[in-house]
Design a protein around this motif. Structure first.
Motif, PDB file in Angstrom:
ATOM      1  N   LYS A 162      25.726   1.804   3.789  1.00 64.41           N
ATOM      2  CA  LYS A 162      26.153   0.318   4.162  1.00 64.41           C
ATOM      3  C   LYS A 162      26.237  -0.378   3.278  1.00 64.41           C
ATOM      4  N   LEU A 163      25.366  -0.275   2.256  1.00 62.83           N
ATOM      5  CA  LEU A 163      25.242  -1.036   1.024  1.00 62.83           C
ATOM      6  C   LEU A 163      26.283  -0.529  -0.256  1.00 62.83           C
ATOM      7  N   ASP A 164      26.030  -1.519  -1.337  1.00 66.38           N
ATOM      8  CA  ASP A 164      26.872  -1.177  -2.479  1.00 66.38           C
ATOM      9  C   ASP A 164      25.756  -0.693  -3.311  1.00 66.38           C
ATOM     10  N   ALA A 165      25.682   0.782  -3.337  1.00 64.55           N
ATOM     11  CA  ALA A 165      24.525   1.578  -3.955  1.00 64.55           C
ATOM     12  C   ALA A 165      25.203   2.605  -4.760  1.00 64.55           C
ATOM     13  N   PRO A 166      25.836   2.388  -6.053  1.00 68.67           N
ATOM     14  CA  PRO A 166      26.520   3.455  -6.674  1.00 68.67           C
ATOM     15  C   PRO A 166      25.647   4.831  -7.105  1.00 68.67           C
ATOM     16  N   ASP A 167      24.576   4.735  -7.260  1.00 71.88           N
ATOM     17  CA  ASP A 167      23.913   5.969  -7.783  1.00 71.88           C
ATOM     18  C   ASP A 167      22.615   5.791  -7.058  1.00 71.88           C
ATOM     19  N   LEU A 168      22.301   6.918  -6.339  1.00 68.98           N
ATOM     20  CA  LEU A 168      21.064   6.919  -5.383  1.00 68.98           C
ATOM     21  C   LEU A 168      20.325   8.515  -5.611  1.00 68.98           C
ATOM     22  N   THR A 169      18.986   8.372  -6.081  1.00 65.08           N
ATOM     23  CA  THR A 169      18.377   9.667  -6.351  1.00 65.08           C
ATOM     24  C   THR A 169      17.240   9.781  -5.307  1.00 65.08           C
ATOM     25  N   ALA A 170      16.788  10.674  -4.695  1.00 61.33           N
ATOM     26  CA  ALA A 170      15.495  10.718  -4.044  1.00 61.33           C
ATOM     27  C   ALA A 170      14.655  11.929  -4.453  1.00 61.33           C
ATOM     28  N   ILE A 171      13.271  11.570  -4.732  1.00 59.58           N
ATOM     29  CA  ILE A 171      12.398  12.376  -5.521  1.00 59.58           C
ATOM     30  C   ILE A 171      10.960  12.473  -4.604  1.00 59.58           C
ATOM     31  N   PRO A 172      10.486  13.663  -4.289  1.00 62.56           N
ATOM     32  CA  PRO A 172       9.167  13.553  -3.617  1.00 62.56           C
ATOM     33  C   PRO A 172       8.117  13.608  -4.666  1.00 62.56           C
ATOM     34  N   VAL A 173       7.376  12.914  -4.410  1.00 63.39           N
ATOM     35  CA  VAL A 173       6.270  12.558  -5.325  1.00 63.39           C
ATOM     36  C   VAL A 173       4.582  12.323  -4.791  1.00 63.39           C
ATOM     37  N   SER A 174       3.666  12.761  -5.497  1.00 63.09           N
ATOM     38  CA  SER A 174       2.566  12.262  -5.078  1.00 63.09           C
ATOM     39  C   SER A 174       1.800  11.532  -6.467  1.00 63.09           C
ATOM     40  N   ALA A 175       1.654  10.120  -6.327  1.00 62.40           N
ATOM     41  CA  ALA A 175       1.453   9.330  -7.361  1.00 62.40           C
ATOM     42  C   ALA A 175      -0.301   9.635  -7.789  1.00 62.40           C
ATOM     43  N   LEU A 176      -1.036   9.757  -6.601  1.00 64.43           N
ATOM     44  CA  LEU A 176      -2.339   9.900  -6.993  1.00 64.43           C
ATOM     45  C   LEU A 176      -2.696  10.947  -7.783  1.00 64.43           C
ATOM     46  N   ASP A 190       0.857  -1.211   0.195  1.00 65.45           N
ATOM     47  CA  ASP A 190      -0.001   0.111   0.042  1.00 65.45           C
ATOM     48  C   ASP A 190       0.725   1.210  -0.114  1.00 65.45           C
ATOM     49  N   ASP A 191       2.106   1.256  -0.315  1.00 62.00           N
ATOM     50  CA  ASP A 191       2.607   2.485  -0.559  1.00 62.00           C
ATOM     51  C   ASP A 191       2.464   3.016  -1.885  1.00 62.00           C
ATOM     52  N   GLY A 192       1.876   2.499  -2.814  1.00 59.44           N
ATOM     53  CA  GLY A 192       1.404   3.312  -4.121  1.00 59.44           C
ATOM     54  C   GLY A 192       2.104   2.663  -5.243  1.00 59.44           C
ATOM     55  N   LYS A 193       2.708   1.582  -5.415  1.00 56.92           N
ATOM     56  CA  LYS A 193       3.340   1.174  -6.454  1.00 56.92           C
ATOM     57  C   LYS A 193       2.572   1.076  -7.667  1.00 56.92           C
ATOM     58  N   SER A 194       1.403   0.368  -7.611  1.00 58.64           N
ATOM     59  CA  SER A 194       0.202   0.442  -8.719  1.00 58.64           C
ATOM     60  C   SER A 194      -0.287   1.801  -9.056  1.00 58.64           C
ATOM     61  N   THR A 195      -0.342   2.649  -8.208  1.00 58.12           N
ATOM     62  CA  THR A 195      -0.929   3.912  -8.716  1.00 58.12           C
ATOM     63  C   THR A 195       0.352   4.792  -9.428  1.00 58.12           C
ATOM     64  N   LEU A 196       1.525   4.455  -9.075  1.00 59.55           N
ATOM     65  CA  LEU A 196       2.728   5.238  -9.602  1.00 59.55           C
ATOM     66  C   LEU A 196       2.698   4.607 -10.993  1.00 59.55           C
ATOM     67  N   ILE A 197       2.527   3.227 -11.356  1.00 62.19           N
ATOM     68  CA  ILE A 197       2.675   2.843 -12.702  1.00 62.19           C
ATOM     69  C   ILE A 197       1.556   3.256 -13.406  1.00 62.19           C
ATOM     70  N   GLY A 198       0.609   3.156 -12.754  1.00 61.23           N
ATOM     71  CA  GLY A 198      -0.827   3.569 -13.571  1.00 61.23           C
ATOM     72  C   GLY A 198      -0.641   5.087 -14.008  1.00 61.23           C
ATOM     73  N   ARG A 199      -0.005   6.064 -13.089  1.00 63.67           N
ATOM     74  CA  ARG A 199       0.267   7.424 -13.265  1.00 63.67           C
ATOM     75  C   ARG A 199       1.268   7.641 -14.587  1.00 63.67           C
ATOM     76  N   LEU A 200       2.055   6.850 -14.365  1.00 65.72           N
ATOM     77  CA  LEU A 200       3.167   6.839 -15.411  1.00 65.72           C
ATOM     78  C   LEU A 200       2.603   6.526 -16.826  1.00 65.72           C
ATOM     79  N   LEU A 201       1.726   5.483 -16.852  1.00 62.97           N
ATOM     80  CA  LEU A 201       1.192   4.942 -18.028  1.00 62.97           C
ATOM     81  C   LEU A 201       0.164   6.283 -18.638  1.00 62.97           C
ATOM     82  N   TYR A 202      -0.388   6.711 -17.704  1.00 64.62           N
ATOM     83  CA  TYR A 202      -1.768   7.604 -18.006  1.00 64.62           C
ATOM     84  C   TYR A 202      -0.979   9.023 -18.603  1.00 64.62           C
TER      85      TYR A 202
END
Length: 425
Positions: free
Chosen positions: A175-189, A21-33
């Motif tokens: 602590k992990l091996d994450a070479p490229d990290l980007t943070a973005i604030p969004v509202s998928a709804l 319920d973090d909004g994965k389906s809504t995010l994908i739906g919004r991208l497609l729409y």
């Protein structure tokens, strides 16, 4: 004919991950729409179902929730794939489940991804699943991570909330091996910062999600140094017009192949040169990953499926003893020391025995349980494997194709595990 990576529109594979319920389906739906990637009848169907449910808006999550409902009914492949394109790039989305019991499906979806989007609910902040998914992406060597802090509309688009979550995630990712990290604030709804920049968050100066997906640099993620060409099939036509034709078909795992290049064939150790490279559209002057081609050689060498073509002074390890991280995917029987399995590595199949289980990893705390004697469903650990025949391997961190393998139950022929090679001898 010369083909180069820039002659084609780039394709980006990305996986979405996050808690339930973090909004994965809504995010994908919004991208497609918002990218106009929906057919009219698809949109009408979603609008009709939304109205029937009493929703006051078009519930874009329904675009993928249909498949999610099917998964809950027991379908084996629990990763829903969606496709869309913009003028700059083509995209394949892998919508992976958020539940902890679907860790194996998360591994499946992220194993081929160039980028992973980790969704976090702005109201809840980082939760156990967020850290688990970040660790799995690191383990699977996903080159690019995007932290999407979703539902910003429910926290009044607060910069303080976003900064706190982004900082906490960045300290964990260190602590992990994450070479490229980007943070973005969004509202998928509401579509804020999904396709276009939102005027509701003037304090955010970064790109929208789609802009980042279109412009993230993935060409350098490919290994174009180590030539690895696993032979999948020997092409020897029976037609009288091409009696002299002998080619070796497969997919280029890494490196660049060109006619005239000196190559080494393993495991025989014989050297020759490339006479030509053919594709379904005709000959080409070079081949690079992930092209599927047929390679012709100047000399007649005994080559079979499972052999590998590489450079004489840049060869993979020829090994029977392998150290690997393994994600166990079988619910009926655990992995245990002494277990015998079939191993599928590139185009080569051998048998193997688990000689040791070094530790089981708690993917929430990164604690190593060295007293563990088995790996159950969705558990991850480090093992030593001994194979009946040598494998031609690289470390997974250097080459995801020649560094990965799957474990198969010989009785049921079911895939029971996925492995990532750490070292070989």
């Amino acid at each position: 004919m010369t083909v180069s990576p820039v002659d084609k529109v780039d394709m980006l594979r990305f996986a979405t991950a996050g808690s339930v319920d973090d909004g994965k389906s809504t995010l994908i739906g919004r991208l497609l729409y918002d990218t106009k990637s929906l057919f009219t009848d698809q949109l009408e169907a979603v609008e009709a179902v939304s109205a029937a449910r009493g929703d006051e808006y078009t519930n874009l999550a329904l675009l993928t929730d249909g498949l999610r409902a099917e998964r809950e009914q027991g379908i084996t492949i629990d990763v829903a794939y969606r496709y869309f394109a913009t003028p700059r790039r083509k995209f394949i989305i892998g919508d992976t489940p958020g539940h902890i019991q679907y860790t194996r499906n998360m591994v499946t979806g992220a194993s081929t991804a160039d980028l992973a989007i980790i969704l976090v609910d702005a109201r809840k902040g980082l939760v156990e699943q967020s850290r688990r998914h970040a660790f799995l992406c690191s383990l699977l060597r996903v080159p690019h991570l995007v932290l999407c802090v979703n539902k910003m509309d429910l926290v009044d688009y607060s910069q303080e909330v976003f900064d706190a979550i982004a900082d906490e995630f960045a300290s964990f990712a260190a602590k992990l091996d994450a070479p490229d990290l980007t943070a973005i604030p969004v509202s998928a709804l509401n579509g804020d910062n999904i396709v276009g920049r939102s005027d509701k968050m003037p304090w955010y100066e970064g790109p929208s999600l789609l802009h980042h997906l279109e412009h993230v640099h993935i060409a350098s993620d490919r290994n174009l140094v180590d030539v690895r060409f696993p032979v999948q099939y020997v092409i020897r036509p029976q037609s009288s017009a091409v009696l002299d034709y002998r080619g070796y078909a497969g997919q280029v795992a890494s490196g660049v192949l060109k006619p005239g290049d000196e190559v080494l064939v393993l495991p025989s150790g014989l050297t020759t040169r490339i006479a030509g490279i053919d594709t379904a559209d005709g000959p080409v002057d070079e081949a690079f990953p992930p092209m599927s081609v047929t390679v012709r050689l100047e000399d007649e060498i005994d080559i079979a499926r499972g052999d590998l073509i590489c450079r004489p002074h840049n060869a993979p390890a020829v090994a029977q003893d392998i150290e690997a991280m393994v994600c166990w995917m079988d619910e009926s029987a655990p992995l245990s020391v002494g277990g015998k399995y079939a191993i599928k590595h590139t185009t080569r199949s051998v048998r193997g025995i688990v000689k040791a289980l070094h530790y089981r990893l708690d993917i929430n705390t990164l604690h190593r349980d060295e007293a563990a004697s088995s790996l159950g469903l969705n558990e991850i650990g480090r093992i030593r494997l001994r194979t009946t025949q040598p494998l031609l391997v690289d470390e997974y961190r250097r080459n995801r194709t020649t560094g990965g393998f799957i474990i198969i139950d010989e009785v049921t022929n079911r895939t029971v595990g996925a492995g990532m090679i750490v070292a070989a001898s």
